[in-house]
Design a protein around this motif. Structure first.
Motif, mmCIF file in Angstrom:
data_model
loop_
_atom_site.group_PDB
_atom_site.id
_atom_site.type_symbol
_atom_site.label_atom_id
_atom_site.label_comp_id
_atom_site.label_asym_id
_atom_site.label_seq_id
_atom_site.Cartn_x
_atom_site.Cartn_y
_atom_site.Cartn_z
ATOM 1 N N THR A 127 0.833 -1.207 0.000
ATOM 2 C CA THR A 127 0.000 0.000 0.000
ATOM 3 C C THR A 127 0.862 1.250 0.000
ATOM 4 N N ALA A 128 1.946 1.249 0.788
ATOM 5 C CA ALA A 128 2.833 2.409 0.842
ATOM 6 C C ALA A 128 3.466 2.681 -0.513
ATOM 7 N N LEU A 129 3.877 1.638 -1.221
ATOM 8 C CA LEU A 129 4.471 1.817 -2.544
ATOM 9 C C LEU A 129 3.455 2.391 -3.526
ATOM 10 N N VAL A 130 2.212 1.899 -3.470
ATOM 11 C CA VAL A 130 1.173 2.401 -4.372
ATOM 12 C C VAL A 130 0.846 3.861 -4.050
ATOM 13 N N CYS A 184 1.366 9.693 -5.440
ATOM 14 C CA CYS A 184 1.748 11.036 -4.976
ATOM 15 C C CYS A 184 3.072 11.503 -5.570
ATOM 16 N N ARG A 185 3.652 10.724 -6.479
ATOM 17 C CA ARG A 185 4.974 11.036 -7.047
ATOM 18 C C ARG A 185 6.024 11.154 -5.945
ATOM 19 N N GLY A 186 5.936 10.266 -4.984
ATOM 20 C CA GLY A 186 6.863 10.295 -3.853
ATOM 21 C C GLY A 186 7.787 9.096 -3.844
ATOM 22 N N HIS A 187 8.528 8.956 -2.742
ATOM 23 C CA HIS A 187 9.514 7.892 -2.589
ATOM 24 C C HIS A 187 9.313 7.221 -1.232
ATOM 25 N N VAL A 188 9.810 5.993 -1.118
ATOM 26 C CA VAL A 188 9.560 5.192 0.090
ATOM 27 C C VAL A 188 10.879 4.700 0.662
ATOM 28 N N LEU A 189 11.023 4.825 1.981
ATOM 29 C CA LEU A 189 12.147 4.241 2.709
ATOM 30 C C LEU A 189 11.616 3.048 3.488
ATOM 31 N N MET A 190 12.156 1.864 3.199
ATOM 32 C CA MET A 190 11.718 0.640 3.860
ATOM 33 C C MET A 190 12.794 0.175 4.835
ATOM 34 N N GLU A 191 12.409 0.004 6.085
ATOM 35 C CA GLU A 191 13.358 -0.425 7.111
ATOM 36 C C GLU A 191 12.941 -1.791 7.635
ATOM 37 N N GLY A 192 13.872 -2.717 7.607
ATOM 38 C CA GLY A 192 13.577 -4.065 8.079
ATOM 39 C C GLY A 192 14.829 -4.908 8.085
ATOM 40 N N VAL A 193 14.828 -5.954 8.885
ATOM 41 C CA VAL A 193 15.992 -6.837 8.976
ATOM 42 C C VAL A 193 16.147 -7.588 7.660
ATOM 43 N N PRO A 194 17.336 -8.126 7.386
ATOM 44 C CA PRO A 194 17.521 -8.895 6.151
ATOM 45 C C PRO A 194 16.600 -10.112 6.107
ATOM 46 N N GLY A 195 16.139 -10.441 4.906
ATOM 47 C CA GLY A 195 15.366 -11.652 4.724
ATOM 48 C C GLY A 195 13.869 -11.514 4.856
ATOM 49 N N VAL A 196 13.341 -10.260 4.827
ATOM 50 C CA VAL A 196 11.889 -10.088 4.919
ATOM 51 C C VAL A 196 11.296 -9.724 3.556
ATOM 52 N N ALA A 197 12.016 -10.005 2.494
ATOM 53 C CA ALA A 197 11.525 -9.908 1.106
ATOM 54 C C ALA A 197 11.358 -8.472 0.616
ATOM 55 N N LYS A 198 12.191 -7.548 1.096
ATOM 56 C CA LYS A 198 12.089 -6.162 0.626
ATOM 57 C C LYS A 198 12.415 -6.073 -0.866
ATOM 58 N N THR A 199 13.504 -6.725 -1.273
ATOM 59 C CA THR A 199 13.905 -6.685 -2.679
ATOM 60 C C THR A 199 12.876 -7.393 -3.557
ATOM 61 N N LEU A 200 12.431 -8.570 -3.135
ATOM 62 C CA LEU A 200 11.431 -9.318 -3.897
ATOM 63 C C LEU A 200 10.142 -8.519 -4.028
ATOM 64 N N LEU A 201 9.786 -7.800 -2.982
ATOM 65 C CA LEU A 201 8.557 -7.008 -2.998
ATOM 66 C C LEU A 201 8.613 -5.941 -4.084
ATOM 67 N N VAL A 202 9.728 -5.214 -4.154
ATOM 68 C CA VAL A 202 9.861 -4.152 -5.157
ATOM 69 C C VAL A 202 9.855 -4.743 -6.560
ATOM 70 N N ARG A 203 10.549 -5.855 -6.758
ATOM 71 C CA ARG A 203 10.558 -6.508 -8.066
ATOM 72 C C ARG A 203 9.157 -6.956 -8.477
ATOM 73 N N THR A 204 8.407 -7.476 -7.517
ATOM 74 C CA THR A 204 7.060 -7.963 -7.824
ATOM 75 C C THR A 204 6.121 -6.814 -8.155
ATOM 76 N N VAL A 205 6.218 -5.722 -7.405
ATOM 77 C CA VAL A 205 5.381 -4.555 -7.679
ATOM 78 C C VAL A 205 5.671 -4.008 -9.077
ATOM 79 N N SER A 206 6.949 -3.917 -9.434
ATOM 80 C CA SER A 206 7.295 -3.396 -10.759
ATOM 81 C C SER A 206 6.782 -4.315 -11.856
ATOM 82 N N ALA A 207 6.831 -5.629 -11.626
ATOM 83 C CA ALA A 207 6.320 -6.575 -12.622
ATOM 84 C C ALA A 207 4.809 -6.466 -12.765
ATOM 85 N N ALA A 208 4.104 -6.309 -11.640
ATOM 86 C CA ALA A 208 2.639 -6.223 -11.675
ATOM 87 C C ALA A 208 2.155 -4.901 -12.244
ATOM 88 N N LEU A 209 3.033 -3.881 -12.273
ATOM 89 C CA LEU A 209 2.662 -2.578 -12.815
ATOM 90 C C LEU A 209 3.282 -2.313 -14.187
#
Length: 327
Positions: free
Chosen positions: A38-41, A46-71
């Protein structure tokens, strides 16, 4: 690629349905990260940017790749390291022996969705190379601006538990991010589901095999942005946003409260959330829903409050509970 004309744009309802369907597509590859999606959408709207904070291994990179593929958006990933130079991000001039001229070779910032992985691991001069791109949506080359693609968004990640060898983002650059999202560890049910997918042969590198399909694109985003700009905000709700931000400036636990830029950011994210929720007006509940994500990186705790165990989210919870809600 054909140009997008006003006649070819989908309706606002079609655009909303496509963006709401994004969650379903992302869930095919990533489990239990609806808030981050939801934050990415919202940031894209809003033509904005997102800072995601989380420990390694919670799929941050996979999430961005999936969103870009779905859009249907182009995306690039930059692993920020201590030896990364500004030109490695924005691009650099290279001498062409055939033409005896310098040619600008575009860097990875020339994309729709840039994943800035572990942005706090690179020195300040390289972090600052993103400032112009994030704010002006351009890169200056030999005094001439070169426009970035539209849409353009930076999704940056940082690890909250490692501080050795890192360079914390200064307040000025944190303020460039529209939202800061804490990416949590999944609950037990989500983690069991994730392991089940891997046991069944899920490959994070092959999103198409996982069934992720494009559900929206640049046309839907453009129509959605136009619709968000038409969302009405009553004077009482505007006053509520201002009162929330002013309350952070008066909190004894904070040495830095939300600035007027933070108030305008909260207005923008609230309008986007209201539109995604199917309304053409903003309610105080919309403001509350986006307040922490929009303001948590724009406020700073006093050292003594931090020693006592206070957190920015806790302070914001107190502010939301104390500021009167308009009727």
């Amino acid at each position: 690629m054909s140009a997008i004309t006003p006649e070819s744009l989908p309706s606002a309802d079609e655009a909303r349905a496509a963006l709401v369907a994004l969650r379903r597509e992302v869930a095919k590859a990533v489990v239990g990260q609806d808030e981050t999606v939801t934050a990415l959408v919202v940031a894209l709207l809003c033509r904005g940017h997102v800072l995601m904070e989380g420990v390694p291994g919670v799929a941050k990179t996979l999430l961005v790749r999936t969103v870009s593929a779905a859009l249907s958006l182009d995306h690039k990933r930059v692993q920020f390291t201590p030896d990364l130079m500004p030109g490695d991000v924005t691009g650099s001039l290279v001498y062409d022996q055939h033409t005896a001229k310098f040619e600008f070779i575009k860097g990875p910032v020339f994309t729709n969705l840039l994943l800035a992985d572990e942005i706090n691991r690179t020195p300040p001069k390289t972090q600052a190379s993103l400032l112009e791109a994030m704010e002006e949506r351009q890169v200056t080359v030999e005094g001439s601006p070169v426009a970035l693609p539209d849409p353009f968004m930076v999704a940056a990640t940082q690890n909250p538990v490692e501080y050795e060898g890192t360079y914390p983002l200064p307040e000025a650059q944190l303020d460039r991010f529209l939202l800061k999202v804490t990416v949590p560890l999944p609950d037990r049910a989500s983690e069991v589901g994730m392991l089940g997918r891997h046991a069944a042969g899920f490959d994070p590198g092959d999103l198409r095999a996982a069934g992720v399909e494009p559900v929206a694109g640049a046309a839907e985003l453009r129509a959605a942005r136009a619709a968000v700009e038409q969302v009405r905000v009553a004077p009482e709700v505007l006053g509520y946003i201002v009162d929330l931000c002013r309350a952070t400036r008066q909190s004894p636990s904070l040495q830095l409260g939300a600035s007027p830029r933070g108030a305008t950011a909260l207005l923008r994210t609230s309008r986007a959330w209201a539109w995604l929720s199917g309304r053409d007006y903003v309610t105080p509940d919309d403001v509350k829903a986006l307040a922490k994500g929009t303001l948590r990186h724009r406020i700073s705790l006093r050292p003594e409050a931090e020693l006592e165990g206070a957190t920015t989210d806790g302070i914001l919870d107190g502010v939301l509970a104390s500021v009167p809600v308009p009727r």
